[in-house]
Scaffold this motif. Structure first.
Motif, PDB file in Angstrom:
ATOM      1  N   LEU A  98     -14.681  18.263   7.447  1.00  0.00           N
ATOM      2  CA  LEU A  98     -14.149  17.145   8.227  1.00  0.00           C
ATOM      3  C   LEU A  98     -13.577  16.104   7.278  1.00  0.00           C
ATOM      4  CD1 LEU A  98     -13.837  15.612  10.958  1.00  0.00           C
ATOM      5  CD2 LEU A  98     -16.072  14.599  10.480  1.00  0.00           C
ATOM      6  N   LEU A  99     -12.341  15.723   7.513  1.00  0.00           N
ATOM      7  CA  LEU A  99     -11.693  14.670   6.729  1.00  0.00           C
ATOM      8  C   LEU A  99     -11.559  13.434   7.599  1.00  0.00           C
ATOM      9  CD1 LEU A  99     -10.129  13.720   4.175  1.00  0.00           C
ATOM     10  CD2 LEU A  99      -8.056  14.600   5.285  1.00  0.00           C
ATOM     11  N   LEU A 100     -12.104  12.312   7.142  1.00  0.00           N
ATOM     12  CA  LEU A 100     -12.034  11.036   7.859  1.00  0.00           C
ATOM     13  C   LEU A 100     -11.147  10.076   7.087  1.00  0.00           C
ATOM     14  CD1 LEU A 100     -15.840  10.603   8.647  1.00  0.00           C
ATOM     15  CD2 LEU A 100     -14.075  11.318  10.251  1.00  0.00           C
ATOM     16  N   ALA A 101     -10.188   9.477   7.780  1.00  0.00           N
ATOM     17  CA  ALA A 101      -9.283   8.525   7.133  1.00  0.00           C
ATOM     18  C   ALA A 101      -9.138   7.287   8.008  1.00  0.00           C
ATOM     19  CB  ALA A 101      -7.915   9.165   6.897  1.00  0.00           C
ATOM     20  N   THR A 102      -9.464   6.135   7.438  1.00  0.00           N
ATOM     21  CA  THR A 102      -9.392   4.880   8.178  1.00  0.00           C
ATOM     22  C   THR A 102      -7.979   4.304   8.129  1.00  0.00           C
ATOM     23  OG1 THR A 102     -10.148   3.727   6.176  1.00  0.00           O
ATOM     24  CG2 THR A 102     -11.813   4.330   7.800  1.00  0.00           C
ATOM     25  N   GLY A 103      -7.779   3.195   8.814  1.00  0.00           N
ATOM     26  CA  GLY A 103      -6.453   2.609   8.928  1.00  0.00           C
ATOM     27  C   GLY A 103      -6.091   1.690   7.775  1.00  0.00           C
ATOM     28  N   ARG A 104      -4.994   1.007   7.955  1.00  0.00           N
ATOM     29  CA  ARG A 104      -4.462   0.106   6.936  1.00  0.00           C
ATOM     30  C   ARG A 104      -5.099  -1.271   7.060  1.00  0.00           C
ATOM     31  NH1 ARG A 104       1.923  -1.710   6.501  1.00  0.00           N
ATOM     32  NH2 ARG A 104       1.744  -2.921   4.575  1.00  0.00           N
ATOM     33  N   GLY A 105      -5.198  -1.971   5.946  1.00  0.00           N
ATOM     34  CA  GLY A 105      -5.707  -3.343   5.974  1.00  0.00           C
ATOM     35  C   GLY A 105      -6.820  -3.562   4.968  1.00  0.00           C
ATOM     36  N   LYS A 106      -7.797  -4.386   5.366  1.00  0.00           N
ATOM     37  CA  LYS A 106      -8.894  -4.751   4.465  1.00  0.00           C
ATOM     38  C   LYS A 106     -10.088  -3.820   4.567  1.00  0.00           C
ATOM     39  CE  LYS A 106      -6.499  -8.317   3.212  1.00  0.00           C
ATOM     40  NZ  LYS A 106      -5.793  -8.293   1.902  1.00  0.00           N
ATOM     41  N   VAL A 107     -10.061  -2.880   5.523  1.00  0.00           N
ATOM     42  CA  VAL A 107     -11.189  -1.968   5.675  1.00  0.00           C
ATOM     43  C   VAL A 107     -11.235  -0.992   4.503  1.00  0.00           C
ATOM     44  CG1 VAL A 107     -11.262  -2.135   8.173  1.00  0.00           C
ATOM     45  CG2 VAL A 107      -9.805  -0.413   7.110  1.00  0.00           C
ATOM     46  N   ARG A 108     -12.411  -0.492   4.225  1.00  0.00           N
ATOM     47  CA  ARG A 108     -12.586   0.465   3.138  1.00  0.00           C
ATOM     48  C   ARG A 108     -13.047   1.806   3.698  1.00  0.00           C
ATOM     49  NH1 ARG A 108     -12.055  -2.102  -1.744  1.00  0.00           N
ATOM     50  NH2 ARG A 108     -11.525   0.033  -2.374  1.00  0.00           N
ATOM     51  N   ALA A 109     -13.405   2.727   2.819  1.00  0.00           N
ATOM     52  CA  ALA A 109     -13.745   4.091   3.231  1.00  0.00           C
ATOM     53  C   ALA A 109     -14.839   4.098   4.291  1.00  0.00           C
ATOM     54  CB  ALA A 109     -14.193   4.904   2.015  1.00  0.00           C
ATOM     55  N   ASN A 121      -6.892   2.387   1.274  1.00  0.00           N
ATOM     56  CA  ASN A 121      -6.692   1.005   0.820  1.00  0.00           C
ATOM     57  C   ASN A 121      -7.343   0.729  -0.522  1.00  0.00           C
ATOM     58  OD1 ASN A 121      -5.459   0.292   3.418  1.00  0.00           O
ATOM     59  ND2 ASN A 121      -7.530   0.476   4.246  1.00  0.00           N
ATOM     60  N   ALA A 122      -7.777   1.769  -1.224  1.00  0.00           N
ATOM     61  CA  ALA A 122      -8.538   1.583  -2.461  1.00  0.00           C
ATOM     62  C   ALA A 122      -7.765   0.790  -3.507  1.00  0.00           C
ATOM     63  CB  ALA A 122      -8.949   2.938  -3.031  1.00  0.00           C
ATOM     64  N   ARG A 123      -6.461   0.965  -3.561  1.00  0.00           N
ATOM     65  CA  ARG A 123      -5.644   0.261  -4.566  1.00  0.00           C
ATOM     66  C   ARG A 123      -4.701  -0.746  -3.914  1.00  0.00           C
ATOM     67  NH1 ARG A 123      -2.408   4.130  -7.751  1.00  0.00           N
ATOM     68  NH2 ARG A 123      -2.199   5.266  -5.793  1.00  0.00           N
ATOM     69  N   GLY A 124      -5.040  -1.139  -2.685  1.00  0.00           N
ATOM     70  CA  GLY A 124      -4.218  -2.098  -1.963  1.00  0.00           C
ATOM     71  C   GLY A 124      -3.424  -1.421  -0.873  1.00  0.00           C
ATOM     72  N   GLU A 125      -3.246  -2.117   0.254  1.00  0.00           N
ATOM     73  CA  GLU A 125      -2.563  -1.489   1.384  1.00  0.00           C
ATOM     74  C   GLU A 125      -1.085  -1.241   1.114  1.00  0.00           C
ATOM     75  OE1 GLU A 125      -1.681  -4.272   4.808  1.00  0.00           O
ATOM     76  OE2 GLU A 125      -3.324  -5.366   3.869  1.00  0.00           O
ATOM     77  N   GLU A 126      -0.511  -1.944   0.127  1.00  0.00           N
ATOM     78  CA  GLU A 126       0.906  -1.734  -0.187  1.00  0.00           C
ATOM     79  C   GLU A 126       1.162  -0.331  -0.727  1.00  0.00           C
ATOM     80  OE1 GLU A 126      -0.964  -4.152  -1.364  1.00  0.00           O
ATOM     81  OE2 GLU A 126      -0.241  -5.958  -0.341  1.00  0.00           O
ATOM     82  N   VAL A 127       0.158   0.279  -1.331  1.00  0.00           N
ATOM     83  CA  VAL A 127       0.316   1.639  -1.863  1.00  0.00           C
ATOM     84  C   VAL A 127      -0.617   2.593  -1.111  1.00  0.00           C
ATOM     85  CG1 VAL A 127       1.140   0.992  -4.151  1.00  0.00           C
ATOM     86  CG2 VAL A 127      -1.323   1.070  -3.712  1.00  0.00           C
ATOM     87  N   GLY A 128      -0.810   2.316   0.171  1.00  0.00           N
ATOM     88  CA  GLY A 128      -1.728   3.112   0.978  1.00  0.00           C
ATOM     89  C   GLY A 128      -1.350   4.582   1.045  1.00  0.00           C
TER      90      GLY A 128
END
Length: 258
Positions: free
Chosen positions: A1-12, A50-57
């Motif tokens: 199972l691969l889980l991927a969250t959305g863009r923004g300030k949220v993390r893994a 978002n690990a390295r910023g949402e601009e390079v998501g």
């Protein structure tokens, strides 16, 4: 199972910081997804676009998926996979020499929330080698568009097959939406959350706007007026979809891993 969250300030693994603080880990994170996966003896990977910023998501998403399923990425040292003087193991070297289509032998189930849905489709469009291994995808308020794939009919058809399902909160992406989305703060405000909320799992009567953007994908109501709660409110529908696809795949009870 691969889980991927959305863009923004949220993390893994975190879908909503607000609900994590006010309602708890069960509601605000992917904990319920991980629990369900482990009950089925599935392997779980949770990535952080978002690990390295949402601009390079997208770049973070692409490198994470490539590292998980291909065994390498286009730029390993940039991704932090090796350091000067380090040596790779014979098994990892052998894996890098194998064709991509031979590296992943297990079925992959994906939960892609919000911007991660768009990132997933973009990645598959640019590198379709993972597509044959994907057994099922659950999109929750995804930002993707099937028109991106008009030059890739196979991928465009896959996104509309029974393998994929779309859960939507209210009318977030409808042409007649009563939900207002701020492009700067990414807040979602409903004009009347009680009137707008539909029961979780109900089929959505899609309009021309929807079908042009998302195609004929099976679409269900998530059962919430809040974008960040679509995974929690719709988790039964998500897992019904995964179980249905798993049963039809012929995979063994513990044969699904990453």
């Amino acid at each position: 199972l691969l889980l991927a969250t959305g863009r923004g300030k949220v993390r893994a693994g975190i879908f909503s910081r607000h609900h994590l603080l006010t309602s708890g880990i069960e509601t605000g994170t992917s904990w319920h997804c991980i629990r369900e996966a482990r009950l089925r003896n599935w392997g779980v990977a949770v990535i952080d676009p978002n690990a390295r910023g949402e601009e390079v998501g997208y770049e973070s998403f692409r490198r994470s998926v490539s590292k998980l399923f291909d065994g390498d990425s286009d730029n390993d040292d940039a991704a932090g996979s090796c350091t000067p003087g380090s040596t790779s193991s014979p098994s990892s070297s052998l894996q890098r020499q194998q064709p991509k289509q031979q590296r992943q032998s297990h079925s992959i189930y994906i939960l892609a929330h919000s911007a991660s849905g768009g990132q997933l489709v973009r990645h598959l469009r640019e590198d379709p080698s993972l597509l044959p291994s994907i057994r099922a995808v659950a999109f929750t308020d995804s930002t993707h568009n099937v028109q991106w794939c008009k030059h890739n009919p196979h991928l465009q058809a896959f996104l509309q097959k029974e393998n994929c399902v779309y859960l939507r909160s209210n009318d977030v992406r409808s042409s007649q939406s009563c939900v207002k989305v701020s492009s700067r703060r990414k807040e979602i405000r409903s004009c009347d959350s009680v009137a707008c909320t539909k029961d979780a799992g109900m089929e959505v009567e899609t309009d021309h706007f929807w079908r042009h953007r998302f195609g004929e994908i099976r679409t269900l109501w998530a059962g919430t007026a809040e974008h960040s709660l679509s995974n929690w409110a719709g988790h039964e529908s998500i897992w019904d979809h995964f179980d249905e696809q798993h049963a039809s795949s012929g995979d063994g009870a513990d044969g699904v891993a990453v």
